[in-house]
Write a protein that holds these residues in place. Structure first.
Motif, short mmCIF file in Angstrom:
data_model
loop_
_atom_site.label_atom_id
_atom_site.label_comp_id
_atom_site.label_asym_id
_atom_site.label_seq_id
_atom_site.Cartn_x
_atom_site.Cartn_y
_atom_site.Cartn_z
N GLN A 22 0.83 -1.21 0.00
CA GLN A 22 0.00 0.00 0.00
C GLN A 22 0.86 1.26 0.00
OE1 GLN A 22 -2.38 -0.78 3.50
NE2 GLN A 22 -4.14 -1.36 2.23
N ASP A 25 2.34 1.84 -3.39
CA ASP A 25 1.34 2.31 -4.35
C ASP A 25 0.75 3.67 -3.99
OD1 ASP A 25 1.78 -0.10 -5.65
OD2 ASP A 25 -0.02 -1.07 -4.83
N ARG A 27 -1.02 4.40 -1.34
CA ARG A 27 -2.31 4.29 -0.64
C ARG A 27 -2.15 4.32 0.88
NH1 ARG A 27 -4.46 -0.81 -1.74
NH2 ARG A 27 -2.45 -1.50 -2.53
N LEU A 28 -0.91 4.32 1.36
CA LEU A 28 -0.64 4.40 2.79
C LEU A 28 0.52 5.37 2.98
CD1 LEU A 28 -1.19 3.14 5.67
CD2 LEU A 28 0.69 1.56 5.16
#
Length: 133
Positions: A22, A25, A27-28
């Motif tokens: 994540q 990518d 996303r975190l």
């Protein structure tokens, strides 16, 4: 010099690996990943037998542009890739490991795998100072 092998695929199988995917990518947030990393366990292959308290650890160390980087893995199973060179394993607290490292050592998480992460010696100091409070 032989070509560097292509990184092996890694399908996430534990919370740390899912968080790493994540973070990679976007996303975190990285600070959230680093908090989870510090709360996780890491596997450190060793060329010699390791006591429960870490005595005897002889980790695999890679040179990355003049910086010594200790190989660590997100699970004991991932460390098997180096079983021929380092048949023993220390599996314990990531925060404890980072605190115990000499200040001139960094880490490379999951070397030889696509899903990995490097932290320089300066980065480790910053993580412990800023995230590991």
């Amino acid at each position: 010099m032989p070509a560097r092998p292509e990184p092996a695929p890694l399908v996430p199988s534990n919370p740390l690996e899912f968080a790493l995917a994540q973070a990679r990518d976007g996303r975190l947030p990285i600070p959230d990943f680093l908090r989870l990393l510090l709360a996780s366990k890491l596997a450190v292959p060793s060329a010699t037998e390791v006591k429960a308290d870490g005595r005897g650890l002889q980790p695999l160390v890679f040179d990355k542009q003049g910086t010594a980087m200790v190989a660590v893995f997100s699970s004991p199973e991932r460390a098997g890739v180096f079983a021929d060179r380092a048949p023993y394993l220390l599996y314990g607290s990531a925060a404890g490991l980072l605190r115990a490292l000499a200040p001139d050592l960094g880490i490379v998480l999951n070397p030889t795998y696509e899903l990995g992460f490097d932290i320089s010696p300066q980065g480790i100091a910053a993580v412990l100072r800023d995230v590991g409070k």
